[in-house]
Write an enzyme that holds these catalytic residues in place. Structure first.
Site, PDB file in Angstrom:
ATOM      1  N   ASN A  26      41.566  37.773   6.160  1.00  0.00           N
ATOM      2  CA  ASN A  26      40.443  38.439   5.505  1.00  0.00           C
ATOM      3  C   ASN A  26      40.457  38.091   4.021  1.00  0.00           C
ATOM      4  O   ASN A  26      41.476  38.245   3.341  1.00  0.00           O
ATOM      5  CB  ASN A  26      40.534  39.956   5.672  1.00  0.00           C
TER       6      ASN A  26
ATOM      7  N   ASN B 191      41.297  24.298  -6.339  1.00  0.00           N
ATOM      8  CA  ASN B 191      41.836  23.091  -5.716  1.00  0.00           C
ATOM      9  C   ASN B 191      41.867  21.875  -6.635  1.00  0.00           C
ATOM     10  O   ASN B 191      42.399  20.841  -6.268  1.00  0.00           O
ATOM     11  CB  ASN B 191      41.029  22.752  -4.460  1.00  0.00           C
TER      12      ASN B 191
ATOM     13  N   GLN C 258      13.180 -14.404   6.367  1.00  0.00           N
ATOM     14  CA  GLN C 258      11.862 -14.949   6.049  1.00  0.00           C
ATOM     15  C   GLN C 258      11.692 -14.872   4.529  1.00  0.00           C
ATOM     16  O   GLN C 258      11.328 -13.843   3.987  1.00  0.00           O
ATOM     17  CB  GLN C 258      10.752 -14.160   6.757  1.00  0.00           C
TER      18      GLN C 258
ATOM     19  N   ARG D 269       0.803  -1.220   0.000  1.00  0.00           N
ATOM     20  CA  ARG D 269       0.000   0.000   0.000  1.00  0.00           C
ATOM     21  C   ARG D 269       0.842   1.279   0.000  1.00  0.00           C
ATOM     22  O   ARG D 269       0.350   2.348  -0.342  1.00  0.00           O
ATOM     23  CB  ARG D 269      -0.938   0.006   1.210  1.00  0.00           C
TER      24      ARG D 269
ATOM     25  N   ARG E  54      30.300  22.563   3.349  1.00  0.00           N
ATOM     26  CA  ARG E  54      30.258  21.163   2.926  1.00  0.00           C
ATOM     27  C   ARG E  54      31.002  20.264   3.913  1.00  0.00           C
ATOM     28  O   ARG E  54      31.734  20.758   4.786  1.00  0.00           O
ATOM     29  CB  ARG E  54      30.826  21.042   1.509  1.00  0.00           C
TER      30      ARG E  54
END
Length: 455
Positions: A375, A384, A73, A15, A331
């Site tokens: 800063n 990167n 089962q 369902r 991240r």
């Protein structure tokens, strides 16, 4: 006394109309079966066996970090058959086994404790959980003789009188292990569905003169999920419980109706949470924080006094009195120091940012170690990735990175350095140096007029 538990998680759930097993659908950010397992653990039941069937490998994958065992089962022939499949887990044990459905995530820990305590105190052979409901359609009925439980009858097998009974079986039980194993051998599938019902064990034990008890609880405790509608209802119930807990612990939720907090999230007192926030996983938010609108925080640690607005923080740490956002993206594997500033449209990926460093806007920092007191000017990019590998950038303390700077990794910038705006840095900047890496400006006199572009 030895305590163990079986969690029934072998059904697909037709369902709910899903390709994944029903028990893996989430309520407040956690799979239903893991809610049940964790509730067992919190009720001091250490030995848990999960009965799997449809989608067995998926269920194992999502539960393997819970230190459980499994029984298979292969055919779904009823709840009694499911428990039969766990005989190998139960045999040789002496004590109590709790049996709960993997699609019923709302049972409170105190309810499980009450069920176990009643079972042990009264020396019952079986003790079941029940609730009174106005409309028990679809539920098994508890048939009593006075205070004694005589049997449980599935809805589809009820006669006219039994259909009028409004005490429903919650399908949550405690059994004496040896009595349960003995009764399983006597189960029959002589019913309308041709299935082996665990509820029939109650009748078998009763016929043998065994003591059967029942603990009545609130209906909400017993709700199982069989459809998307019921999944949404369970979500709302648990969300309200979680939010009420935090309110009672001294957290201000401006609008609990639009605040979504995972069951394992911890929040300190005097923290204020504005509308439309989502906190997930093992997030810890300390005291005196302000979480303004529109944040998603998952598996992260937020220290005291932090302010966050309209930002996403995943698997990271934010230090004391730091501000984040709006529209920042932190991240996984990032660590931001205290008294720092991560501003609008800033993305931090797998980097450490030192105390007091300011990254105010429109900047990307990835795979970097940044010192304290730095800063970053607008538009800075830590470059990167070279197309093949991710490389590291190291920036020392008190460095000033001018606007529109590219730091091409791997590169190192020493302490107390200045980088001129518009520079592309590809080699080391020594401590105390000013780095300028841009083309020299050249003005061509009268060029606009010569090209006929004068307006």
């Amino acid at each position: 006394m030895y305590k163990c538990a079986l969690v029934l998680a072998a059904g697909q759930g037709k369902r709910i109309k899903s390709d994944i097993p029903k028990v893996l659908h989430k309520v407040c950010g956690k799979e239903m079966v893991n809610h049940v397992i964790d509730n067992m653990r919190n009720a001091n039941i250490e030995d848990v066996n999960v009965i799997i069937g449809k989608g067995a490998e998926l269920v194992k994958k999502e539960t393997e970090n819970r230190n459980v065992s499994y029984s298979l089962q292969e055919e779904q022939l009823g709840t009694g058959h499911a428990v039969k499949c766990a005989k190998g887990f139960l045999e040789g044990k002496d004590g109590v086994v709790a049996i709960f459905a993997g699609d019923a995530p709302l049972t409170k820990i105190e309810t499980i404790n009450n069920l176990m305590e009643e079972h042990i105190l009264k020396k019952n052979s079986a003790t079941l959980l029940s609730a009174y409901v106005e409309d028990p359609t679809g539920y098994g009925r508890i048939i009593r003789d006075g205070d004694e439980v005589v049997k449980i009858v599935e809805h589809k097998d009820c006669n006219e009188e039994e259909l009028k009974v409004n005490e429903m079986n919650a399908a949550m039980y405690c059994f004496d292990i040896k009595d349960l194993l003995s009764s399983l051998e006597k189960l029959s599938n002589d019913n309308n569905q041709g299935e082996y019902y665990l509820t029939d064990v109650i009748g078998i034990l009763k016929n043998e003169g065994k003591r059967i008890g029942a603990v009545v609880t609130d209906y909400e405790d017993t709700i199982g999920v069989n459809s998307r509608v019921q999944l949404a209802e369970a979500e709302e119930i648990l969300r309200n419980r979680i939010n009420e807990k935090h309110l009672n612990n001294g957290v201000t939720l401006i609008d609990p109706r639009t605040t979504y907090i995972g069951v394992d999230v911890k929040i300190g007192k005097d923290t204020i949470v504005y509308p439309n926030n989502i906190f997930e996983g093992n997030t810890v938010i300390a005291e005196n924080c302000t979480i303004l609108q529109g944040c998603r925080i998952k598996d992260s640690i937020i220290a005291k006094g932090v302010e966050i607005q309209s930002s996403v923080i995943l698997e990271s740490r934010i230090g004391e009195n730091t501000t984040v956002g709006p529209f920042a993206y932190i991240r996984p594997e990032s660590s931001i120091g205290k008294d720092a500033r991560i501003g609008d449209f800033v993305e931090i990926k797998k980097s450490t940012i030192g105390d007091g460093t300011k990254v105010s806007h429109l900047t990307y920092i990835g795979d970097a170690e940044v010192g304290s007191g730095c800063n970053f000017g607008c538009g800075t990019v830590v470059v990167n990735y070279d197309g093949k590998t991710k490389n590291k950038t190291i920036i020392g303390d008190n460095s000033f990175i001018g606007c529109n700077t590219n730091l091409v990794s791997p590169v190192e910038v020493g302490d107390n350095t200045y980088i001129a705006a518009g520079s592309t840095i590809t080699s080391k900047v020594e401590e105390g140096d000013l780095a300028i890496a841009r083309a020299k400006q050249r003005n061509i006199k009268g060029w606009v007029e010569k090209k006929g572009l004068m307006k």
